[in-house]
Design a protein around this motif. Structure first.
Motif, PDB file in Angstrom:
ATOM      1  N   CYS A  38      -0.682   7.080   0.039  1.00 24.07           N
ATOM      2  CA  CYS A  38      -1.965   7.687  -0.332  1.00 24.07           C
ATOM      3  C   CYS A  38      -3.144   6.781   0.027  1.00 24.07           C
ATOM      4  O   CYS A  38      -4.295   7.195  -0.067  1.00 24.07           O
ATOM      5  N   GLY A  39      -2.853   5.532   0.433  1.00 22.80           N
ATOM      6  CA  GLY A  39      -3.901   4.600   0.795  1.00 22.80           C
ATOM      7  C   GLY A  39      -4.272   3.621  -0.294  1.00 22.80           C
ATOM      8  O   GLY A  39      -5.030   2.684  -0.065  1.00 22.80           O
ATOM      9  N   SER A  40      -3.755   3.821  -1.479  1.00 17.70           N
ATOM     10  CA  SER A  40      -4.051   2.922  -2.595  1.00 17.70           C
ATOM     11  C   SER A  40      -2.985   1.847  -2.718  1.00 17.70           C
ATOM     12  O   SER A  40      -1.855   2.014  -2.255  1.00 17.70           O
ATOM     13  N   GLU A  41      -3.367   0.760  -3.368  1.00 20.39           N
ATOM     14  CA  GLU A  41      -2.403  -0.303  -3.651  1.00 20.39           C
ATOM     15  C   GLU A  41      -1.354   0.240  -4.619  1.00 20.39           C
ATOM     16  O   GLU A  41      -1.680   0.913  -5.594  1.00 20.39           O
ATOM     17  N   GLU A  62       0.845  -1.191   0.000  1.00 24.11           N
ATOM     18  CA  GLU A  62       0.000   0.000   0.000  1.00 24.11           C
ATOM     19  C   GLU A  62       0.879   1.240   0.000  1.00 24.11           C
ATOM     20  O   GLU A  62       1.849   1.333   0.763  1.00 24.11           O
TER      21      GLU A  62
END
Length: 158
Positions: free
Chosen positions: A118-121, A115
């Motif tokens: 930014c919190g995205s994968e 991850e």
């Protein structure tokens, strides 16, 4: 079968692989970047024989990719941490992992997901520093800098 050339193309890829291309070296770096820098953790998570792992660690420390920090005086034990040069290899690891996930595994068979802050994968992508565009093979042009070499090989018998 033709013999290997005495003077192969000068190449930074070959130089890097001579250091980190040995079996287990990139896996050591993977584990150390994940925070698993103790010898027993490395043995368990990589599956390398202890003597080979010790050799790889010594080589990576000597090359300035890892540092060795004591964590126990009695018995004396060390853990390994990435240096700045080691951390600069982390995007290479992420790109190799993404390639392996895409070409060698089913979508539901990925052993790890990273991850981003930014919190995205994280899906790593190589971009041009100057323009920010994604790097694509068809947009690249090689300009050999080594004397006596062209893209197709040596300019004269070597």
């Amino acid at each position: 079968m033709a013999a290997a050339p005495k003077n192969p193309r000068p190449c930074s890829i070959a130089d890097a692989l001579a250091l980190v291309g040995e079996k287990y070296s990139l896996l050591v770096l993977r584990e150390v970047c994940l925070g698993n820098g103790r010898f027993d953790q490395l043995v368990r998570n990589i599956g390398a024989p202890r003597d080979i792992l010790a050799t790889r660690l010594r080589r990576l420390v000597d090359a300035g990719i890892l540092t060795r920090q004591p964590y126990s005086e009695r018995p004396q034990r060390f853990e390994y941490r990435p240096t700045r040069a080691g951390l600069e290899l982390e995007p290479v690891l992420m790109t190799l992992m993404e390639w392996g996930d895409r070409h060698l595994r089913a979508d539901d068979d990925r052993p790890m997901v990273i991850e981003h802050a930014c919190g995205s994968e994280l899906v790593p992508q190589v971009t041009c520093r100057a323009c920010g565009d994604a790097v694509r093979h068809e947009d690249l042009t090689a300009h050999p800098q080594a004397p006596g070499w062209t893209v197709t090989g040596p300019t004269a018998a070597r």
